[in-house]
Design a protein around this motif. Structure first.
Motif, PDB file in Angstrom:
ATOM      1  N   ASP A 311       0.826  -1.209   0.000  1.00  0.00           N
ATOM      2  CA  ASP A 311       0.000   0.000   0.000  1.00  0.00           C
ATOM      3  C   ASP A 311       0.858   1.255   0.000  1.00  0.00           C
ATOM      4  OD1 ASP A 311      -2.202  -1.624   0.013  1.00  0.00           O
ATOM      5  OD2 ASP A 311      -2.495  -1.511   2.194  1.00  0.00           O
ATOM      6  N   LEU A 312       1.944   1.247   0.791  1.00  0.00           N
ATOM      7  CA  LEU A 312       2.833   2.404   0.814  1.00  0.00           C
ATOM      8  C   LEU A 312       3.536   2.595  -0.526  1.00  0.00           C
ATOM      9  CD1 LEU A 312       4.434   1.959   4.372  1.00  0.00           C
ATOM     10  CD2 LEU A 312       2.692   3.611   3.691  1.00  0.00           C
ATOM     11  N   VAL A 313       3.914   1.491  -1.184  1.00  0.00           N
ATOM     12  CA  VAL A 313       4.565   1.594  -2.496  1.00  0.00           C
ATOM     13  C   VAL A 313       3.592   2.119  -3.541  1.00  0.00           C
ATOM     14  CG1 VAL A 313       5.602   0.231  -4.359  1.00  0.00           C
ATOM     15  CG2 VAL A 313       6.274  -0.167  -1.983  1.00  0.00           C
ATOM     16  N   GLN A 314       2.359   1.670  -3.438  1.00  0.00           N
ATOM     17  CA  GLN A 314       1.355   2.119  -4.402  1.00  0.00           C
ATOM     18  C   GLN A 314       1.055   3.602  -4.254  1.00  0.00           C
ATOM     19  OE1 GLN A 314      -2.219  -0.161  -4.218  1.00  0.00           O
ATOM     20  NE2 GLN A 314      -3.117   0.748  -6.068  1.00  0.00           N
ATOM     21  N   GLU A 315       1.132   4.108  -3.045  1.00  0.00           N
ATOM     22  CA  GLU A 315       0.868   5.527  -2.823  1.00  0.00           C
ATOM     23  C   GLU A 315       2.041   6.411  -3.243  1.00  0.00           C
ATOM     24  OE1 GLU A 315      -0.039   5.801   1.260  1.00  0.00           O
ATOM     25  OE2 GLU A 315      -1.980   4.752   1.115  1.00  0.00           O
ATOM     26  N   ASP A 316       3.222   5.835  -3.447  1.00  0.00           N
ATOM     27  CA  ASP A 316       4.410   6.613  -3.808  1.00  0.00           C
ATOM     28  C   ASP A 316       4.441   6.784  -5.332  1.00  0.00           C
ATOM     29  OD1 ASP A 316       6.821   7.867  -3.971  1.00  0.00           O
ATOM     30  OD2 ASP A 316       7.895   6.426  -2.727  1.00  0.00           O
ATOM     31  N   SER A 317       4.453   8.058  -5.807  1.00  0.00           N
ATOM     32  CA  SER A 317       4.471   8.338  -7.257  1.00  0.00           C
ATOM     33  C   SER A 317       5.838   8.124  -7.886  1.00  0.00           C
ATOM     34  CB  SER A 317       4.003   9.780  -7.505  1.00  0.00           C
ATOM     35  OG  SER A 317       4.885  10.683  -6.843  1.00  0.00           O
ATOM     36  N   ARG A 318       6.876   7.960  -7.088  1.00  0.00           N
ATOM     37  CA  ARG A 318       8.209   7.743  -7.636  1.00  0.00           C
ATOM     38  C   ARG A 318       8.433   6.296  -8.037  1.00  0.00           C
ATOM     39  NH1 ARG A 318      11.445   9.862  -2.574  1.00  0.00           N
ATOM     40  NH2 ARG A 318       9.909   8.430  -1.670  1.00  0.00           N
ATOM     41  N   LEU A 319       7.512   5.415  -7.661  1.00  0.00           N
ATOM     42  CA  LEU A 319       7.642   4.006  -7.967  1.00  0.00           C
ATOM     43  C   LEU A 319       6.579   3.584  -8.965  1.00  0.00           C
ATOM     44  CD1 LEU A 319       8.209   2.618  -4.355  1.00  0.00           C
ATOM     45  CD2 LEU A 319       9.932   3.075  -6.100  1.00  0.00           C
ATOM     46  N   ASP A 320       7.003   2.768  -9.929  1.00  0.00           N
ATOM     47  CA  ASP A 320       6.079   2.204 -10.911  1.00  0.00           C
ATOM     48  C   ASP A 320       5.865   0.735 -10.604  1.00  0.00           C
ATOM     49  OD1 ASP A 320       5.745   4.563 -12.250  1.00  0.00           O
ATOM     50  OD2 ASP A 320       7.274   4.142 -13.768  1.00  0.00           O
ATOM     51  N   ARG A 321       4.607   0.305 -10.774  1.00  0.00           N
ATOM     52  CA  ARG A 321       4.251  -1.090 -10.568  1.00  0.00           C
ATOM     53  C   ARG A 321       3.559  -1.564 -11.843  1.00  0.00           C
ATOM     54  NH1 ARG A 321       0.394  -1.864  -7.515  1.00  0.00           N
ATOM     55  NH2 ARG A 321       0.950  -3.806  -6.416  1.00  0.00           N
ATOM     56  N   TYR A 322       4.128  -2.588 -12.455  1.00  0.00           N
ATOM     57  CA  TYR A 322       3.519  -3.089 -13.683  1.00  0.00           C
ATOM     58  C   TYR A 322       3.854  -4.566 -13.817  1.00  0.00           C
ATOM     59  CZ  TYR A 322       8.280  -2.103 -15.292  1.00  0.00           C
ATOM     60  OH  TYR A 322       9.646  -2.040 -15.421  1.00  0.00           O
ATOM     61  N   PRO A 323       2.990  -5.316 -14.552  1.00  0.00           N
ATOM     62  CA  PRO A 323       3.231  -6.750 -14.735  1.00  0.00           C
ATOM     63  C   PRO A 323       4.282  -6.997 -15.811  1.00  0.00           C
ATOM     64  CG  PRO A 323       1.173  -6.121 -15.790  1.00  0.00           C
ATOM     65  CD  PRO A 323       1.673  -4.890 -15.100  1.00  0.00           C
TER      66      PRO A 323
END
Length: 381
Positions: A311-323
């Protein structure tokens, strides 16, 4: 030759009285007794002392002989009530002492009493025997009641005949001790009589507590206060669970933030390294690999902790999450965005500050060494 003169004798009738008295005193003075014939004062005192000692010895011997030869007075009869005045006011006999039976001038003590001189005192052996019997009856009655309370086996009321019949003896002393023991027990235990006139004994509730085992006392206390203890236990359990949840949430929150900081540091270093080597390494990391790397085996069994990090990573705009497909399997990767990042500059500034502090510390240590070495060099000079 001249004639001798003739001596003339005076007639006493015509002589003077003074001359006559002096002539009489002269022969009396010649016959006075000597001074040593009368005793001296010391002898008189010694004589008086001897006489007084002799009198005292004679009086003492007379008193002793009279005392030893005197016969003690007989005891007044205590059989009839008509002799009351004679019994207490006669000079010919002594009154019969308490707890005594007097007949024909002789004294016999009642059962349970012994004669000491001319009085009757309570027998200590009988008292001790009565106390032992009373303690025995008390222990049997109280043990029976305690077994009833703890196990439901014994009886509350115990018949007195069952207890005393096991102790019956034909000895007169024992019977009197038994009578005294019954008086003690009746004052100590609760008593009642059945319809048939049999006396029953019961141990008091305060006394039976001393005969209960500790485990039984605890169990009975819990049963007695169950209505109060059950709500208290429920409240305590609820409070404990609530406190445990609060502590768990606080722990997960603090630990998730620490793990989040580690994730950011690892992703940033990976991204910077991939750019510095001209794209030979990947700038992203698989999230599951990163989880297994930074979590302990115990923390891996807690899915809520890693969910909080996600949840904390998802809220951070500096990190991208993708499959991403890796070896034919879909994976979720995380990547640090290097462009426009403020973390690297802040990290560099922090590293510079740390380096500057370390340099200042080394310079300070060097200056202290120099200060210590200067006095030694001056002494050498």
């Amino acid at each position: 030759m001249a004639p001798t003169p003739k001596r003339r004798f005076k007639n006493p009738k015509h002589s003077s009285p003074s001359s006559y008295s002096s002539s009489l005193l002269q022969p009396l003075s010649s016959i006075q007794p000597p001074l040593t014939l009368l005793p001296s004062k010391t002898d008189l005192f010694n004589l008086l002392a001897v006489i007084s000692i002799a009198l005292s010895v004679a009086i003492s011997c007379h008193y002793a002989v009279t005392l030893f030869n005197r016969q003690p007075k007989p005891f007044c009869n205590s059989d009839t009530e008509s002799d009351y005045y004679y019994y207490y006011h006669s000079d010919n006999c002594d009154p019969c002492p308490s707890h005594g039976i007097c007949s024909e001038g002789k004294l016999e003590c009642m059962s349970g009493y012994r004669r000491y001189g001319r009085s009757c005192l309570e027998d200590g052996e009988i008292n001790e025997m009565a106390k032992n019997l009373a303690n025995m009856v008390e222990s049997r009655a109280c043990e029976s009641y305690s077994e009833y309370l703890c196990k439901g086996v014994g009886r509350v009321w115990v018949q007195g005949d069952e207890l005393w019949n096991n102790m019956d003896k034909d000895n007169t002393t024992y019977l009197y001790a038994k009578q005294k023991a019954m008086e003690i027990v009746s004052n100590l235990l609760e008593t009642r009589h059945t319809s048939s006139g049999i006396m029953e004994l019961k141990c008091p509730d305060l006394l039976v507590e001393h005969y209960k085992p500790l485990s039984c006392s605890i169990r009975l206390w819990l049963l007695e206060h169950a209505l109060f203890l059950v709500p208290c236990c429920v409240l305590l359990m609820g409070f404990g669970l609530m406190l445990q949840r609060v502590r768990r949430r606080h722990y997960i929150s603090v630990r998730a933030e620490e793990l989040y900081e580690q994730v950011c540091d690892i992703l940033e270093e990976t991204a910077l390294t991939s750019r510095s080597v001209s794209g030979e390494s990947e700038p992203w990391i698989v999230a599951s690999w990163l989880r297994d790397h930074i979590l302990t085996p115990k923390e891996r069994r807690d899915p809520l902790l890693w969910k909080k990090v996600e949840d904390l990573v998802q809220e951070d705009s500096r990190l991208d999450r993708y499959p991403k497909m890796l070896k034919g399997e879909p994976k979720v990767v995380w990547e640090w965005q290097v462009e426009g990042s403020l973390r690297s500059s802040g990290k560099k500034n922090k590293d510079n500050i740390n380096k500057q502090k370390s340099r200042e510390g080394s310079n300070l240590g060097l200056n202290q060494d120099l200060r210590r070495s200067k006095p030694a060099e001056l002494l050498k000079c």
